[in-house]
Design a protein around this motif. Sequence first.
Motif, PDB file in Angstrom:
ATOM      1  N   ILE A   1     129.996 106.128  52.636  1.00 15.88           N
ATOM      2  CA  ILE A   1     130.230 106.935  53.839  1.00 15.88           C
ATOM      3  C   ILE A   1     129.188 108.036  53.956  1.00 15.88           C
ATOM      4  CG2 ILE A   1     131.857 108.506  54.970  1.00 15.88           C
ATOM      5  CD1 ILE A   1     134.122 106.853  53.618  1.00 15.88           C
ATOM      6  N   LEU A   2     128.892 108.701  52.847  1.00 19.08           N
ATOM      7  CA  LEU A   2     127.874 109.756  52.861  1.00 19.08           C
ATOM      8  C   LEU A   2     126.512 109.196  53.251  1.00 19.08           C
ATOM      9  CD1 LEU A   2     128.924 111.689  49.639  1.00 19.08           C
ATOM     10  CD2 LEU A   2     128.994 112.590  51.972  1.00 19.08           C
ATOM     11  N   GLN A   3     126.168 108.057  52.685  1.00 23.78           N
ATOM     12  CA  GLN A   3     124.868 107.449  52.974  1.00 23.78           C
ATOM     13  C   GLN A   3     124.764 107.027  54.438  1.00 23.78           C
ATOM     14  OE1 GLN A   3     124.092 103.910  50.724  1.00 23.78           O
ATOM     15  NE2 GLN A   3     121.949 103.796  51.326  1.00 23.78           N
ATOM     16  N   LEU A   4     125.786 106.350  54.942  1.00 16.72           N
ATOM     17  CA  LEU A   4     125.747 105.847  56.311  1.00 16.72           C
ATOM     18  C   LEU A   4     125.841 106.973  57.338  1.00 16.72           C
ATOM     19  CD1 LEU A   4     128.052 102.748  55.762  1.00 16.72           C
ATOM     20  CD2 LEU A   4     125.622 102.659  56.395  1.00 16.72           C
ATOM     21  N   SER A   5     126.514 108.062  56.981  1.00 19.26           N
ATOM     22  CA  SER A   5     126.661 109.181  57.910  1.00 19.26           C
ATOM     23  C   SER A   5     125.365 109.960  58.085  1.00 19.26           C
ATOM     24  CB  SER A   5     127.762 110.132  57.433  1.00 19.26           C
ATOM     25  OG  SER A   5     129.002 109.480  57.362  1.00 19.26           O
ATOM     26  N   LYS A   6     124.456 109.820  57.139  1.00 14.77           N
ATOM     27  CA  LYS A   6     123.191 110.558  57.189  1.00 14.77           C
ATOM     28  C   LYS A   6     122.120 109.854  58.020  1.00 14.77           C
ATOM     29  CE  LYS A   6     123.837 112.682  52.630  1.00 14.77           C
ATOM     30  NZ  LYS A   6     123.362 112.722  51.217  1.00 14.77           N
ATOM     31  N   ILE A   7     122.358 108.617  58.413  1.00 18.83           N
ATOM     32  CA  ILE A   7     121.363 107.864  59.184  1.00 18.83           C
ATOM     33  C   ILE A   7     121.230 108.491  60.570  1.00 18.83           C
ATOM     34  CG2 ILE A   7     120.781 105.625  60.170  1.00 18.83           C
ATOM     35  CD1 ILE A   7     122.330 104.324  57.898  1.00 18.83           C
ATOM     36  N   SER A   8     120.046 108.942  60.907  1.00 18.11           N
ATOM     37  CA  SER A   8     119.831 109.676  62.157  1.00 18.11           C
ATOM     38  C   SER A   8     119.869 108.778  63.385  1.00 18.11           C
ATOM     39  CB  SER A   8     118.498 110.427  62.103  1.00 18.11           C
ATOM     40  OG  SER A   8     117.415 109.524  61.862  1.00 18.11           O
ATOM     41  N   ALA A   9     119.416 107.548  63.241  1.00 17.65           N
ATOM     42  CA  ALA A   9     119.417 106.616  64.376  1.00 17.65           C
ATOM     43  C   ALA A   9     120.063 105.303  63.938  1.00 17.65           C
ATOM     44  CB  ALA A   9     117.993 106.383  64.882  1.00 17.65           C
ATOM     45  N   PRO A  10     121.371 105.295  63.782  1.00 19.58           N
ATOM     46  CA  PRO A  10     122.051 104.100  63.267  1.00 19.58           C
ATOM     47  C   PRO A  10     121.993 102.938  64.255  1.00 19.58           C
ATOM     48  CG  PRO A  10     123.657 105.698  64.039  1.00 19.58           C
ATOM     49  CD  PRO A  10     122.317 106.380  64.089  1.00 19.58           C
ATOM     50  N   VAL A  11     121.830 101.751  63.723  1.00 22.65           N
ATOM     51  CA  VAL A  11     121.884 100.542  64.546  1.00 22.65           C
ATOM     52  C   VAL A  11     123.292  99.962  64.438  1.00 22.65           C
ATOM     53  CG1 VAL A  11     119.433 100.086  64.270  1.00 22.65           C
ATOM     54  CG2 VAL A  11     121.043  99.114  62.637  1.00 22.65           C
ATOM     55  N   GLU A  12     123.532  98.896  65.180  1.00 24.56           N
ATOM     56  CA  GLU A  12     124.891  98.346  65.236  1.00 24.56           C
ATOM     57  C   GLU A  12     125.401  97.922  63.864  1.00 24.56           C
ATOM     58  OE1 GLU A  12     127.461  94.957  67.682  1.00 24.56           O
ATOM     59  OE2 GLU A  12     125.342  95.295  68.128  1.00 24.56           O
TER      60      GLU A  12
ATOM     61  N   THR B   1     137.791 105.270  65.699  1.00 25.73           N
ATOM     62  CA  THR B   1     138.047 104.967  67.107  1.00 25.73           C
ATOM     63  C   THR B   1     136.762 105.042  67.910  1.00 25.73           C
ATOM     64  OG1 THR B   1     140.317 105.797  66.966  1.00 25.73           O
ATOM     65  CG2 THR B   1     139.340 105.696  69.151  1.00 25.73           C
ATOM     66  N   HIS B   2     135.968 106.075  67.675  1.00 25.65           N
ATOM     67  CA  HIS B   2     134.688 106.202  68.374  1.00 25.65           C
ATOM     68  C   HIS B   2     133.754 105.039  68.041  1.00 25.65           C
ATOM     69  CE1 HIS B   2     135.561 110.020  70.180  1.00 25.65           C
ATOM     70  NE2 HIS B   2     135.698 110.645  69.015  1.00 25.65           N
ATOM     71  N   LEU B   3     133.722 104.647  66.781  1.00 27.49           N
ATOM     72  CA  LEU B   3     132.861 103.538  66.374  1.00 27.49           C
ATOM     73  C   LEU B   3     133.333 102.234  67.011  1.00 27.49           C
ATOM     74  CD1 LEU B   3     132.461 104.462  62.603  1.00 27.49           C
ATOM     75  CD2 LEU B   3     130.605 104.369  64.279  1.00 27.49           C
ATOM     76  N   THR B   4     134.627 102.011  67.034  1.00 34.02           N
ATOM     77  CA  THR B   4     135.171 100.793  67.639  1.00 34.02           C
ATOM     78  C   THR B   4     134.848 100.713  69.125  1.00 34.02           C
ATOM     79  OG1 THR B   4     136.984 100.728  66.030  1.00 34.02           O
ATOM     80  CG2 THR B   4     137.296  99.494  68.077  1.00 34.02           C
ATOM     81  N   ASN B   5     134.958 101.862  69.806  1.00 31.51           N
ATOM     82  CA  ASN B   5     134.693 101.918  71.249  1.00 31.51           C
ATOM     83  C   ASN B   5     133.220 102.098  71.579  1.00 31.51           C
ATOM     84  OD1 ASN B   5     137.458 101.710  71.652  1.00 31.51           O
ATOM     85  ND2 ASN B   5     137.755 103.916  71.815  1.00 31.51           N
ATOM     86  N   LYS B   6     132.375 102.130  70.525  1.00 27.53           N
ATOM     87  CA  LYS B   6     130.927 102.315  70.679  1.00 27.53           C
ATOM     88  C   LYS B   6     130.618 103.595  71.455  1.00 27.53           C
ATOM     89  CE  LYS B   6     130.137  97.295  70.528  1.00 27.53           C
ATOM     90  NZ  LYS B   6     129.912  97.327  69.066  1.00 27.53           N
ATOM     91  N   GLU B   7     131.334 104.643  71.094  1.00 30.04           N
ATOM     92  CA  GLU B   7     131.147 105.954  71.710  1.00 30.04           C
ATOM     93  C   GLU B   7     130.366 106.859  70.753  1.00 30.04           C
ATOM     94  OE1 GLU B   7     135.596 105.871  73.783  1.00 30.04           O
ATOM     95  OE2 GLU B   7     135.198 107.008  71.923  1.00 30.04           O
TER      96      GLU B   7
END
Length: 242
Positions: free
Chosen positions: A141-152, A74-80
């Motif tokens: 999920i583990l890999q993507l969750s570790k990204i400190s400054a994720p882009v869109e 939900t947070h990702l969808t709402n860009k929160e």
Amino acid sequence: MEPVIEPGYSGSRRGFIEKGVALAIFGGVAGLGVLSGCKGEEDDDGQKVSPPEDLMQEHGLLNRVLLIYDACKTHLTNKESFPREALLNAAGVIRTFVEDYHEKQEENYLFPRFQKANQLTDLVQVLLQQHNAGRAMTDQILQLSKISAPVESDNEKLLKVLTDFNYMYRPHEAREDTILFPAFRKIVSTHEYDSLGEEFENNEQKLFGKGGFEKMVSKVADIEKSLGIYELAQFTPGQYQQ
């Protein structure tokens, strides 16, 4: 803000549930239980905890992580913004407890016995394929969750894999709970059935120490609190509250 669940998609073990709730999700149903207490080899009456009962209670923990994934979706969808460490820790529970322990119990003790008895073999094959698919998704999920400054694009990938994971695991565990686990008692002897419950508990203690399940429940509760989804009452629709 409180997340809106996105459509899409030692002591007794039987006495460990203090609170429970079922949360309806479009395309599936996820159980949410606020669990605490002790998971032991026997219940309050001194009766052995059966292997299916053991596995089904662990599914309650899995369901709580699926709800955490829903909140993050939900947070990702709402860009929160949200605490990504919470998602990383939730995926860690899936990896260490669900995939490396719970599913290994099924793969080592249940699936071979169904195959040997030539019972539910098609279902077992699909379940095993989904275990492997789930591990691949958890890697992402583990890999993507570790990204400190994720882009869109990172967030889009994360949203997709979380959606896929929940979409697969809700019917997966429902089939196990309603078809596979009830049938297990019929394909093994009484002695074997009883001894497996003790073996499951011993395996858990070897991996996680005494009270390993309770430690995982506590960890999941902390993650829920960090995301604002711990309080059970918030899931009661407003028009039905009294």
